[in-house]
Design a protein around this motif. Structure first.
Motif, PDB file in Angstrom:
ATOM      1  N   GLU A 446      -9.724   3.858 -10.973  1.00 36.70           N
ATOM      2  CA  GLU A 446      -9.341   5.269 -10.867  1.00 36.70           C
ATOM      3  C   GLU A 446      -9.273   5.778  -9.435  1.00 36.70           C
ATOM      4  O   GLU A 446      -8.897   6.939  -9.201  1.00 36.70           O
ATOM      5  CB  GLU A 446     -10.328   6.140 -11.658  1.00 36.70           C
ATOM      6  CG  GLU A 446     -11.672   6.389 -10.978  1.00 36.70           C
ATOM      7  CD  GLU A 446     -12.702   5.326 -11.251  1.00 36.70           C
ATOM      8  OE1 GLU A 446     -13.884   5.538 -10.933  1.00 36.70           O
ATOM      9  OE2 GLU A 446     -12.325   4.256 -11.784  1.00 36.70           O
ATOM     10  N   THR A 447      -9.629   4.936  -8.423  1.00 39.90           N
ATOM     11  CA  THR A 447      -9.717   5.430  -7.043  1.00 39.90           C
ATOM     12  C   THR A 447      -8.402   5.994  -6.507  1.00 39.90           C
ATOM     13  O   THR A 447      -8.388   7.120  -5.995  1.00 39.90           O
ATOM     14  CB  THR A 447     -10.243   4.318  -6.120  1.00 39.90           C
ATOM     15  OG1 THR A 447     -11.602   4.038  -6.459  1.00 39.90           O
ATOM     16  CG2 THR A 447     -10.190   4.750  -4.665  1.00 39.90           C
ATOM     17  N   PRO A 448      -7.269   5.273  -6.563  1.00 37.19           N
ATOM     18  CA  PRO A 448      -6.035   5.849  -6.008  1.00 37.19           C
ATOM     19  C   PRO A 448      -5.656   7.179  -6.660  1.00 37.19           C
ATOM     20  O   PRO A 448      -5.277   8.135  -5.972  1.00 37.19           O
ATOM     21  CB  PRO A 448      -4.983   4.760  -6.294  1.00 37.19           C
ATOM     22  CG  PRO A 448      -5.769   3.498  -6.420  1.00 37.19           C
ATOM     23  CD  PRO A 448      -7.049   3.905  -7.074  1.00 37.19           C
ATOM     24  N   ARG A 449      -5.763   7.260  -7.986  1.00 40.07           N
ATOM     25  CA  ARG A 449      -5.431   8.506  -8.678  1.00 40.07           C
ATOM     26  C   ARG A 449      -6.395   9.611  -8.283  1.00 40.07           C
ATOM     27  O   ARG A 449      -5.989  10.760  -8.070  1.00 40.07           O
ATOM     28  CB  ARG A 449      -5.477   8.292 -10.192  1.00 40.07           C
ATOM     29  CG  ARG A 449      -5.330   9.584 -10.989  1.00 40.07           C
ATOM     30  CD  ARG A 449      -5.325   9.290 -12.482  1.00 40.07           C
ATOM     31  NE  ARG A 449      -5.337  10.517 -13.255  1.00 40.07           N
ATOM     32  CZ  ARG A 449      -6.423  11.060 -13.794  1.00 40.07           C
ATOM     33  NH1 ARG A 449      -7.589  10.470 -13.632  1.00 40.07           N
ATOM     34  NH2 ARG A 449      -6.352  12.169 -14.487  1.00 40.07           N
ATOM     35  N   ALA A 450      -7.682   9.276  -8.176  1.00 41.36           N
ATOM     36  CA  ALA A 450      -8.670  10.289  -7.811  1.00 41.36           C
ATOM     37  C   ALA A 450      -8.378  10.869  -6.433  1.00 41.36           C
ATOM     38  O   ALA A 450      -8.469  12.088  -6.227  1.00 41.36           O
ATOM     39  CB  ALA A 450     -10.068   9.691  -7.850  1.00 41.36           C
ATOM     40  N   LEU A 451      -7.994  10.023  -5.483  1.00 43.97           N
ATOM     41  CA  LEU A 451      -7.679  10.519  -4.144  1.00 43.97           C
ATOM     42  C   LEU A 451      -6.428  11.388  -4.152  1.00 43.97           C
ATOM     43  O   LEU A 451      -6.355  12.391  -3.430  1.00 43.97           O
ATOM     44  CB  LEU A 451      -7.516   9.347  -3.171  1.00 43.97           C
ATOM     45  CG  LEU A 451      -8.758   8.483  -2.930  1.00 43.97           C
ATOM     46  CD1 LEU A 451      -8.531   7.527  -1.777  1.00 43.97           C
ATOM     47  CD2 LEU A 451      -9.980   9.334  -2.652  1.00 43.97           C
ATOM     48  N   ARG A 452      -5.449  11.026  -4.964  1.00 46.57           N
ATOM     49  CA  ARG A 452      -4.253  11.879  -5.071  1.00 46.57           C
ATOM     50  C   ARG A 452      -4.620  13.246  -5.647  1.00 46.57           C
ATOM     51  O   ARG A 452      -4.124  14.289  -5.189  1.00 46.57           O
ATOM     52  CB  ARG A 452      -3.202  11.195  -5.951  1.00 46.57           C
ATOM     53  CG  ARG A 452      -2.569   9.963  -5.341  1.00 46.57           C
ATOM     54  CD  ARG A 452      -1.303   9.556  -6.083  1.00 46.57           C
ATOM     55  NE  ARG A 452      -1.546   9.243  -7.481  1.00 46.57           N
ATOM     56  CZ  ARG A 452      -1.846   8.032  -7.929  1.00 46.57           C
ATOM     57  NH1 ARG A 452      -1.973   7.025  -7.081  1.00 46.57           N
ATOM     58  NH2 ARG A 452      -2.029   7.812  -9.214  1.00 46.57           N
ATOM     59  N   LEU A 453      -5.458  13.254  -6.669  1.00 47.65           N
ATOM     60  CA  LEU A 453      -5.871  14.520  -7.276  1.00 47.65           C
ATOM     61  C   LEU A 453      -6.680  15.368  -6.293  1.00 47.65           C
ATOM     62  O   LEU A 453      -6.554  16.597  -6.267  1.00 47.65           O
ATOM     63  CB  LEU A 453      -6.700  14.249  -8.533  1.00 47.65           C
ATOM     64  CG  LEU A 453      -5.944  13.675  -9.729  1.00 47.65           C
ATOM     65  CD1 LEU A 453      -6.922  13.324 -10.851  1.00 47.65           C
ATOM     66  CD2 LEU A 453      -4.897  14.646 -10.244  1.00 47.65           C
ATOM     67  N   ALA A 479      -5.203   0.188   1.047  1.00 50.52           N
ATOM     68  CA  ALA A 479      -4.885   0.052  -0.379  1.00 50.52           C
ATOM     69  C   ALA A 479      -5.080   1.369  -1.133  1.00 50.52           C
ATOM     70  O   ALA A 479      -4.321   1.670  -2.058  1.00 50.52           O
ATOM     71  CB  ALA A 479      -5.751  -1.039  -1.004  1.00 50.52           C
ATOM     72  N   VAL A 480      -6.082   2.152  -0.749  1.00 53.93           N
ATOM     73  CA  VAL A 480      -6.356   3.390  -1.490  1.00 53.93           C
ATOM     74  C   VAL A 480      -5.731   4.616  -0.848  1.00 53.93           C
ATOM     75  O   VAL A 480      -5.646   5.674  -1.467  1.00 53.93           O
ATOM     76  CB  VAL A 480      -7.880   3.606  -1.660  1.00 53.93           C
ATOM     77  CG1 VAL A 480      -8.494   2.460  -2.430  1.00 53.93           C
ATOM     78  CG2 VAL A 480      -8.573   3.780  -0.323  1.00 53.93           C
ATOM     79  N   GLY A 481      -5.325   4.503   0.431  1.00 59.57           N
ATOM     80  CA  GLY A 481      -4.604   5.600   1.057  1.00 59.57           C
ATOM     81  C   GLY A 481      -5.468   6.647   1.739  1.00 59.57           C
ATOM     82  O   GLY A 481      -5.194   7.845   1.617  1.00 59.57           O
ATOM     83  N   VAL A 482      -6.515   6.208   2.474  1.00 59.51           N
ATOM     84  CA  VAL A 482      -7.319   7.167   3.230  1.00 59.51           C
ATOM     85  C   VAL A 482      -6.643   7.446   4.570  1.00 59.51           C
ATOM     86  O   VAL A 482      -5.772   6.694   5.020  1.00 59.51           O
ATOM     87  CB  VAL A 482      -8.762   6.651   3.449  1.00 59.51           C
ATOM     88  CG1 VAL A 482      -9.448   6.408   2.123  1.00 59.51           C
ATOM     89  CG2 VAL A 482      -8.768   5.383   4.295  1.00 59.51           C
TER      90      VAL A 482
END
Length: 767
Positions: A446-453, A479-482
């Motif tokens: 859920e990490t990428p979606r959580a960061l987008r939210l 990978a996760v977009g920080v």
């Protein structure tokens, strides 16, 4: 809170009774008696207001009760006795309604406390064939005790499941409404409810060290914290109270009539401040608690709503914090599942954290495990022994290579593990290294979606803090977009980074370990991931995510922002109406008695608006969800195909080292495996699963991109078959054909892994 509720009800009863009894006397001709009754009904309210005002002034706060105190006192001095008791009734009814709303809003937190178990059922062996069941106080439970949890009972302490299966209602901790199925050997958290048949468990912690005990301590601390959101109310009171007094003074000065000043103060009584802000904030805290997010105070929720900069620890937050199987490398003609099965069979005899991860991976794939014999363990290095009649060694390369010969792929595999991070477990059979496992801490689904939210909710900058080396940290960060990666950080370095980040806005820090505690304390809002994390991080944090899911942080931020918005709306609307009424009263068009009645209507309106915070909807892409069983079935399909993907990757990597005469035969076997297991799964997804998901997600065609990926997978499958069919049967395959075959296989491997990851994220969104 219970004591305050009782006091408010008592004052309401006295002032309300005095109002109606005085009216009866007044209409009966006993005006003097009526006046004394109304004065008596006002005294408790004055006493309570004076107490609250002095306490506020002692704390150097604005004291928003001051206007109400002056209004009642002024009414009595000016012989407006009916007005005074009406104001007292108005104030007492508002406070009683506030207490009721707070009690209602806080019931999710109270429900956690009420569910705390007091006893446990311990099983004690009397003889070889019989157990004795003894009910004992919870504090007497010790690790390794065998416990029975009956239907409808709460799991008393943390432990592991002994029975074959258990059906658990985890809604009290996670907010997940669907019962969850646990299997033998699975970990159990205290505080969850047995929703199925009785089961046996083995205690792994005592009561004080268990999950639910930590939650109880945190909830108790949150409930005993300072009254929520007083800061927000005080900021408005700083200018509203002097303004009200100024308007009242001007009305008196210009008209010469002190009653006008009283009328102004009556309608200026800041009940929108006194009532609406705490009600909205406590309601927001209640909604968060219901969704597995514990906020320790209203001031924290207010700061959370204004957060702009987010700092993350990597391990246990952006990643799962637990080693998981990434890939399996094998020597030629060895099935990857054989290597995993051997490693897991041996690791059953070890308590090492990596050993537990290997055994868990084998169980997920449903592999049968054997019991080894003559096992010898070298601490931190590996194990050797006899398994199914043959000598076996597993562990680090340094350990296994002293007992077995190494294949040519070993240096390449070790380099890959060093670059990607994680641990390597080598497996030797009959004196030769036959394969190796790569285990690593993987990014949460859920990490990428959580960061987008979180970005959608207003976070402007996301920074990852980690003690890992820069190469691994930057790989995960990309990978996760920080926005920024700060690697090789000490606890002091993390703390310094957060303090410097304050120049960009209100800061949040998310962590789960002991080394995160200083950073959590340094941030404006510290957030601990999961109660199973270190106690130090939970104590240092302002917010605790009771569910080990990162997207709950986006849920908390969403709720905090809407709650604060509702609170501010209530205050501005109520104070604007009061300001208009003040002007009307200042010009003599609104007598004090009617002003008090009007103010009561304003109070009711802003309280009802503040209670909208209890109706804040969850932050979801869809209002529909998959049940836990449906989600488990979909993920189980992917898990069953993992060996196929591993074989595809392994074959592709070894293609250049395979003799040309053997390429066609190996490629035919691979293509047959894909046709038998993988392609039918993708066709079934397209025809059976995607239509169901499309209905849940809504929109015209939400699964169009995923179906397009299926078509690309099938096209690569057709190219693969054409290439294999074009290869000569005598095995004289040329280098150009092998190169093209490898290109197709690499493309197929990459798109399949990406496709599986995308499907997992969709499933997660619907959980």
């Amino acid at each position: 809170m219970k004591q305050r509720w009782s006091v408010n009800l008592l004052i309401l009863a006295i002032s309300g009774g005095a109002l109606f009894f005085g009216l009866a006397l007044f209409w009966s001709g006993y005006q003097e008696w009526a006046h004394w009754i109304w004065i008596g009904g006002s005294v408790p309210a004055i006493t309570f207001l004076l107490y609250d005002t002095l306490r506020a002034l002692a704390r150097r706060e604005a004291g928003v009760d001051l206007l109400a105190l002056i209004s009642i006192g002024g009414a009595i001095v000016l012989e407006e006795y009916l007005t005074g008791v009406v104001i007292a009734v108005m104030l007492a009814s508002g406070r009683a309604l506030e207490s009721f709303a707070q009690r209602r809003a806080g019931r999710e937190m109270s429900a956690l406390l009420a569910k705390a178990p007091r006893t446990a059922n311990r099983l004690k062996s009397v003889d070889h064939n019989q157990d004795e069941l003894v009910q004992i106080p919870l504090e007497q439970v010790a690790p390794l005790d065998r416990l029975l949890v009956r239907s409808g009972e709460t799991v008393p302490v943390d432990g592991s499941l002994i029975s074959t299966i258990a059906l658990l209602d985890e809604s009290m901790l996670s907010g997940e409404s669907t019962p969850v199925e646990r299997k033998k050997g699975d970990a159990l958290r205290s505080g969850v409810l047995n929703a199925g048949a009785p089961f046996e468990m083995l205690a792994t912690a005592n009561a004080d060290e268990s999950t639910f005990a930590g939650i109880i301590r945190l909830v108790s601390a949150a409930q005993s914290s300072k009254a929520p959101a007083s800061r927000l109310a005080d900021r408005y009171a700083l200018w509203f109270v002097p303004l009200s007094l100024g308007v009242a003074g001007a009305a008196w000065l210009l008209s010469g009539d002190p009653v006008r000043a009283l009328a102004v103060l009556v309608v200026a009584t800041p009940c929108p401040l006194i009532l609406s802000v705490p009600i909205a904030i406590v309601s927001g805290m209640s909604i968060c608690a219901k969704r597995g997010i514990l906020i320790k105070g209203g001031g924290t929720l207010e700061q959370l709503a204004q957060a702009k900069v987010l700092f993350f620890d990597k391990t246990g937050t952006l990643t799962s914090g637990q080693a998981r199987l990434v890939s399996i490398r094998t020597s030629r003609n060895i099935n990857p599942n054989v290597i995993l099965g051997v490693a897991a069979s041996m690791d059953q005899m070890s308590g090492h954290v990596i050993a537990n991860a290997v055994v868990a991976a084998a169980r997920e794939r449903g592999l049968p495990l054997s019991l080894p014999s003559a096992v010898q363990e070298q601490g931190g290095a590996g194990l050797s022994g006899i398994l199914d009649g043959q000598p076996v060694a597993i562990g680090s390369y340094e350990f296994v290579s002293t007992l077995a010969s190494s294949p040519e792929w070993t240096p390449e595999f070790l380099q890959q593990v060093a670059e990607d991070g994680g641990s390597a477990v080598f497996v030797a059979l009959d004196g030769k290294i036959a394969g190796a496992l790569h285990l690593a801490d993987q990014i949460r689904v859920e990490t990428p979606r959580a960061l987008r939210l979180l970005r959608k909710a207003g976070i402007k900058r996301i920074v990852m803090l980690t003690g890992d080396n820069r190469q691994i940290a930057e790989t995960i960060g990309a990978a996760v977009g920080v926005d920024e990666v700060l690697a090789e950080q000490t606890p002091a370095g993390k703390q310094a980074a957060i303090e410097s980040g304050r120049s960009l806005g209100t800061t949040m820090m998310v962590g789960d370990g002991v080394n995160d505690a200083p950073a959590l304390a340094a941030a404006d809002v510290g957030i601990a991931m999961g109660v199973r994390g270190a106690a130090a991080s939970s104590e240092a944090a302002d917010v605790v995510l009771l569910v080990d899911r990162l997207d709950r942080l986006a849920e908390a931020l969403h709720t905090a922002r809407l709650t604060r918005s509702i609170a501010v709306q209530s205050v501005i609307a109520g104070m604007s109406l009061s300001a208009v009424a003040m002007l009307v009263a200042a010009f003599g068009y609104l007598p004090p008695l009617y002003g008090a009645l009007l103010q009561e209507l304003i109070d009711v309106a802003v309280i009802l608006n503040a209670l909208r915070a209890l109706q804040i909807a969850p932050l979801r892409v869809s209002h529909h969800t998959l049940s836990a069983n449906q989600l488990q079935a979909l993920r189980g399909d992917h898990l069953a195909l993992t060996p196929v993907l591993d074989h595809l990757t392994d074959f592709t990597n070894r293609l250049n080292m395979t003799a040309p005469a053997q390429v066609r035969q190996a490629a035919v076997a691979l293509e047959a495996m894909l046709q038998e297991k993988l392609f039918p799964h993708e066709r079934s997804d397209d025809s059976d699963v995607y239509p169901v998901l499309a209905d849940l997600l809504g929109g015209d065609d939400p699964m169009a991109a995923m179906s397009r990926t299926h078509r690309e997978i099938f096209e690569l499958g057709r190219r693969l078959k054409r290439l294999i069919d074009s290869m000569p049967a005598d095995g004289s395959t040329n280098s150009e054909t092998i190169t093209e075959l490898q290109r197709v296989l690499y493309s197929l491997d990459a798109i399949l892994r990406l496709h599986f990851a995308q499907e997992e994220e969709i499933y997660q969104n619907l959980q």
